[in-house]
Design an enzyme around this catalytic site. Sequence first.
Site, PDB file in Angstrom:
ATOM      1  N   ASP A   8       0.879  -1.170   0.000  1.00 40.74           N
ATOM      2  CA  ASP A   8       0.000   0.000   0.000  1.00 40.74           C
ATOM      3  C   ASP A   8       0.920   1.224   0.000  1.00 40.74           C
ATOM      4  O   ASP A   8       2.130   1.114   0.256  1.00 40.74           O
ATOM      5  CB  ASP A   8      -0.857  -0.054   1.280  1.00 40.74           C
ATOM      6  CG  ASP A   8      -1.547   1.254   1.576  1.00 40.74           C
ATOM      7  OD1 ASP A   8      -2.220   1.783   0.677  1.00 40.74           O
ATOM      8  OD2 ASP A   8      -1.400   1.755   2.712  1.00 40.74           O
ATOM      9  N   ASP A  10      -0.242   5.173   0.966  1.00 43.17           N
ATOM     10  CA  ASP A  10      -0.509   6.172   2.017  1.00 43.17           C
ATOM     11  C   ASP A  10      -0.632   5.524   3.387  1.00 43.17           C
ATOM     12  O   ASP A  10      -1.460   4.646   3.591  1.00 43.17           O
ATOM     13  CB  ASP A  10      -1.786   6.940   1.683  1.00 43.17           C
ATOM     14  CG  ASP A  10      -1.617   7.800   0.448  1.00 43.17           C
ATOM     15  OD1 ASP A  10      -2.440   7.709  -0.466  1.00 43.17           O
ATOM     16  OD2 ASP A  10      -0.616   8.560   0.382  1.00 43.17           O
TER      17      ASP A  10
HETATM   18  C1  XBP Z   1      -5.335   6.177   0.811  1.00 51.63           C
HETATM   19  C2  XBP Z   1      -6.558   6.790   0.253  1.00 51.63           C
HETATM   20  C3  XBP Z   1      -6.418   7.890  -0.753  1.00 51.63           C
HETATM   21  C4  XBP Z   1      -5.717   9.092  -0.128  1.00 51.63           C
HETATM   22  C5  XBP Z   1      -5.965  10.364  -0.914  1.00 51.63           C
HETATM   23  O1  XBP Z   1      -4.800   5.376  -0.205  1.00 51.63           O
HETATM   24  O2  XBP Z   1      -7.656   6.364   0.596  1.00 51.63           O
HETATM   25  O3  XBP Z   1      -7.729   8.265  -1.141  1.00 51.63           O
HETATM   26  O4  XBP Z   1      -6.272   9.309   1.174  1.00 51.63           O
HETATM   27  O5  XBP Z   1      -5.535  10.192  -2.242  1.00 51.63           O
HETATM   28  P1  XBP Z   1      -3.917   4.039   0.174  1.00 51.63           P
HETATM   29  P2  XBP Z   1      -6.522  10.634  -3.448  1.00 51.63           P
HETATM   30  O6  XBP Z   1      -4.671   2.900  -0.462  1.00 51.63           O
HETATM   31  O7  XBP Z   1      -2.574   4.295  -0.454  1.00 51.63           O
HETATM   32  O8  XBP Z   1      -3.828   3.923   1.687  1.00 51.63           O
HETATM   33  O9  XBP Z   1      -7.071  11.993  -3.070  1.00 51.63           O
HETATM   34  O10 XBP Z   1      -5.645  10.647  -4.681  1.00 51.63           O
HETATM   35  O11 XBP Z   1      -7.571   9.560  -3.479  1.00 51.63           O
HETATM   36 MG    MG Z   2      -2.998   3.190   3.333  1.00 50.69          MG
END
Ligand code: XBP
Ligand code: MG
Length: 239
Positions: A8, A10
């Site tokens: 993953d 973020d």
């Molecule tokens: C986390 C998310 C993303 C980010 C924001 O992604 O849910 O929506 O919060 O990015 P991950 P965007 O699967 O990497 O934990 O505004 O581009 O959606």
């Molecule tokens: Mg994440």
Amino acid sequence: MFKAIIFDVDGTLSETEEIHRKAFNKAFEMKNLPWHWDLPAYRQLLRVSGGKERIRHFMETHDSHRLATARVDDWILDLHRCKTRFYTQMIEAGEAGLRPGIREFIIEAAAKGIRLAIATTTSMPNVEALLHSAFDGEGVALFEVICAGDSVPNKKPAPDIFLLALEMLGLGASDCVAIEDSRNGLLSAYNAGIATIVTPSIFTDDQSFDEATLVTKDLTGLSLATAFATTCGRKKAGG
Ligand code: XBP
Ligand code: MG
């Protein structure tokens, strides 16, 4: 040993959600919207994956009259594009570093020929900006497969993004391990049948991770052998 590790982004590679939160607020300010997402509010809003989906959810629960805006989906898309510009600018300015242990874990895996992939809900420009910044311009090349954002119809916790990563790798779920930070991400990988190690992040440390094969503060000192051993008693959907 597993053949691939699917990361993953973020909250897992880096504590980027605080930068997303600042980018959302900058975009709201630029568009003269009376919105501000503080830390407690954003912790709750993160239960909705996807920035565009998160904006729409916020409108439905806090500002529903704006849903009557003509071509509201285009309006949300425009606001989200503004947010993404702010986000990538902050990442390119070096505001996000890798979480502890990530770099060493990735370098060890690459050195042992383990294939690396990404399965993330965030938008592709955000992934590219982070990988470029965090790995001195070499980051994108490290990952054989990058599955991001709108490449699938259903975002986490749906399994779609991890199933796409498996398809693009040409591997089965039992050949891989996933690294995640949130319950939405864990459920996405778990329902794709992939054993999952969770490293809770600053916004997800209050969530439950019962389906994980290992929950650890971060990847500091986690060897590939230990990571693999935890997946041998793998918990996966369907028993
Ligand atoms: C986390 C998310 C993303 C980010 C924001 O992604 O849910 O929506 O919060 O990015 P991950 P965007 O699967 O990497 O934990 O505004 O581009 O959606
Ligand atoms: Mg994440």
